[in-house]
Design a protein around this motif. Sequence first.
Motif, mmCIF file in Angstrom:
data_model
loop_
_atom_site.group_PDB
_atom_site.id
_atom_site.type_symbol
_atom_site.label_atom_id
_atom_site.label_comp_id
_atom_site.label_asym_id
_atom_site.label_seq_id
_atom_site.Cartn_x
_atom_site.Cartn_y
_atom_site.Cartn_z
ATOM 1 N N ARG A 254 -3.647 -22.232 27.252
ATOM 2 C CA ARG A 254 -3.250 -20.657 27.626
ATOM 3 C C ARG A 254 -4.208 -19.720 26.582
ATOM 4 O O ARG A 254 -4.704 -18.696 27.004
ATOM 5 C CB ARG A 254 -1.738 -20.445 27.329
ATOM 6 C CG ARG A 254 -1.208 -21.257 28.317
ATOM 7 C CD ARG A 254 -1.336 -20.812 29.879
ATOM 8 N NE ARG A 254 -0.859 -21.892 30.802
ATOM 9 C CZ ARG A 254 -1.942 -22.752 31.538
ATOM 10 N NH1 ARG A 254 -3.146 -22.415 31.250
ATOM 11 N NH2 ARG A 254 -1.657 -23.540 32.170
ATOM 12 N N ILE A 255 -4.084 -20.336 25.357
ATOM 13 C CA ILE A 255 -4.926 -19.377 24.193
ATOM 14 C C ILE A 255 -6.372 -19.134 24.449
ATOM 15 O O ILE A 255 -6.785 -18.158 24.519
ATOM 16 C CB ILE A 255 -4.648 -19.989 22.923
ATOM 17 C CG1 ILE A 255 -3.158 -19.969 22.400
ATOM 18 C CG2 ILE A 255 -5.578 -19.257 21.670
ATOM 19 C CD1 ILE A 255 -2.933 -21.017 21.148
ATOM 20 N N ARG A 256 -6.709 -20.487 25.230
ATOM 21 C CA ARG A 256 -8.279 -20.361 25.441
ATOM 22 C C ARG A 256 -8.637 -19.520 26.421
ATOM 23 O O ARG A 256 -9.558 -18.572 26.595
ATOM 24 C CB ARG A 256 -8.661 -22.038 25.630
ATOM 25 C CG ARG A 256 -10.145 -22.026 26.132
ATOM 26 C CD ARG A 256 -10.798 -23.421 26.149
ATOM 27 N NE ARG A 256 -9.734 -24.086 27.339
ATOM 28 C CZ ARG A 256 -10.206 -24.093 28.458
ATOM 29 N NH1 ARG A 256 -10.776 -23.518 29.025
ATOM 30 N NH2 ARG A 256 -9.344 -25.008 29.346
ATOM 31 N N GLU A 257 -7.824 -19.424 27.417
ATOM 32 C CA GLU A 257 -7.825 -18.703 28.915
ATOM 33 C C GLU A 257 -7.765 -17.132 28.201
ATOM 34 O O GLU A 257 -8.319 -16.255 28.866
ATOM 35 C CB GLU A 257 -6.596 -18.908 29.558
ATOM 36 C CG GLU A 257 -7.005 -20.316 30.341
ATOM 37 C CD GLU A 257 -5.764 -20.934 31.305
ATOM 38 O OE1 GLU A 257 -4.700 -20.094 31.486
ATOM 39 O OE2 GLU A 257 -5.790 -21.736 31.935
ATOM 40 N N ALA A 258 -6.855 -16.807 27.494
ATOM 41 C CA ALA A 258 -6.770 -15.716 26.795
ATOM 42 C C ALA A 258 -8.189 -15.043 26.252
ATOM 43 O O ALA A 258 -8.351 -13.864 26.546
ATOM 44 C CB ALA A 258 -5.325 -15.522 26.006
ATOM 45 N N VAL A 259 -8.357 -15.891 25.336
ATOM 46 C CA VAL A 259 -9.793 -15.510 24.785
ATOM 47 C C VAL A 259 -10.929 -15.200 25.816
ATOM 48 O O VAL A 259 -11.508 -14.390 25.551
ATOM 49 C CB VAL A 259 -10.080 -16.282 23.525
ATOM 50 C CG1 VAL A 259 -11.441 -16.175 22.934
ATOM 51 C CG2 VAL A 259 -9.343 -16.578 22.509
ATOM 52 N N ILE A 260 -11.158 -16.150 26.761
ATOM 53 C CA ILE A 260 -11.968 -15.880 27.797
ATOM 54 C C ILE A 260 -11.943 -14.563 28.192
ATOM 55 O O ILE A 260 -12.624 -13.662 28.781
ATOM 56 C CB ILE A 260 -12.111 -17.105 28.864
ATOM 57 C CG1 ILE A 260 -12.662 -18.459 27.678
ATOM 58 C CG2 ILE A 260 -12.770 -16.834 29.803
ATOM 59 C CD1 ILE A 260 -12.392 -19.653 28.694
ATOM 60 N N ARG B 152 -14.353 -24.228 20.599
ATOM 61 C CA ARG B 152 -15.668 -23.848 21.193
ATOM 62 C C ARG B 152 -15.534 -22.355 21.731
ATOM 63 O O ARG B 152 -16.474 -21.737 21.961
ATOM 64 C CB ARG B 152 -16.019 -24.968 22.161
ATOM 65 C CG ARG B 152 -16.366 -26.127 21.513
ATOM 66 C CD ARG B 152 -16.685 -27.283 22.305
ATOM 67 N NE ARG B 152 -16.880 -28.586 22.065
ATOM 68 C CZ ARG B 152 -17.658 -29.016 21.147
ATOM 69 N NH1 ARG B 152 -18.719 -28.162 20.861
ATOM 70 N NH2 ARG B 152 -17.712 -30.036 20.723
ATOM 71 N N THR B 153 -14.351 -22.382 22.502
ATOM 72 C CA THR B 153 -14.008 -20.812 23.008
ATOM 73 C C THR B 153 -14.163 -19.780 21.954
ATOM 74 O O THR B 153 -14.749 -18.841 22.287
ATOM 75 C CB THR B 153 -12.778 -20.749 23.889
ATOM 76 O OG1 THR B 153 -12.887 -21.808 24.911
ATOM 77 C CG2 THR B 153 -12.585 -19.574 24.440
ATOM 78 N N ALA C 296 -9.164 -23.832 14.385
ATOM 79 C CA ALA C 296 -9.526 -22.245 14.627
ATOM 80 C C ALA C 296 -9.839 -21.622 13.428
ATOM 81 O O ALA C 296 -10.609 -20.675 13.533
ATOM 82 C CB ALA C 296 -8.155 -21.915 15.430
ATOM 83 N N ASP C 297 -9.059 -21.656 12.303
ATOM 84 C CA ASP C 297 -9.540 -20.972 11.159
ATOM 85 C C ASP C 297 -11.033 -21.452 10.876
ATOM 86 O O ASP C 297 -11.724 -20.458 10.243
ATOM 87 C CB ASP C 297 -8.462 -21.586 9.834
ATOM 88 C CG ASP C 297 -7.213 -21.039 10.122
ATOM 89 O OD1 ASP C 297 -7.025 -20.032 10.818
ATOM 90 O OD2 ASP C 297 -6.266 -21.820 9.635
#
Length: 185
Positions: free
Chosen positions: A95-101, A141-142, A163-164
Amino acid sequence: QRRRRPVRERDPLEPAGEGALRAAFEQIKAKLEREGLFAPELKRPLPFFPRRIGVVTSPTGAAYHDIHNVLTRRAGSVSILLVPTLVQGESAADRIREAVINVNAYNRSLPVAERIDALIVGRGGGSAEDLWAFNDELLARTIRESEIPVISAVGHEIDWTIADMVADVRAATPSAAAEMVAGRE
C-alpha cells in the motif's frame, strides 16, 4: 529430574521473532547496498523553498498530525497533500509503495508551478514488527525511483529502516521531517 532432549546435528536453527527480522533486514540491506541503492551520489537535496509537501502515511496516526501541526505552525505557506495509506500490517508495504507510485503519477500531471517539492514517507514509532513494512525491498526500490525527493520519517530516533537508507533524506521522527521542511522556508 527432567530429561533433556539430546541435540541432534540435523536440527536446523532458525531465527524466530526479532532474530528472524534482524536476519532478513541484514540480507535486504546487503543486497541493496551491493546494487548501489544507498550511494550518496543518488541522494537529491531538498528544495530550499518548498511550496507543496506530500505526506504518505496513515490519516489516523499521530505521525500525520505531528507533521501537520509542525508545518502549519512553522511554515504556514506550505501546502500539504496527504496521501493516505496503511503503514502497518501484512499488506502495508504494498500500500505504501502504491501510494508513492500514485503520488508521483499525480505530480507529473500537474503544471510545474503546482508540483510537489518533497515527499515525507513514514509513521510514528512501534515495535520492529510494526515498522517492518518500511524494510520491504520493493518499497525501497520505489522510493529510490521516486521523481519527488523523499524524506523517510519512520519511528523514533533509534529506529532505522531500509526506507531510511534509500531515501534522499532520513528524519529521526515524523516531526523532525516536518521541521526539516519548515526550516527551509
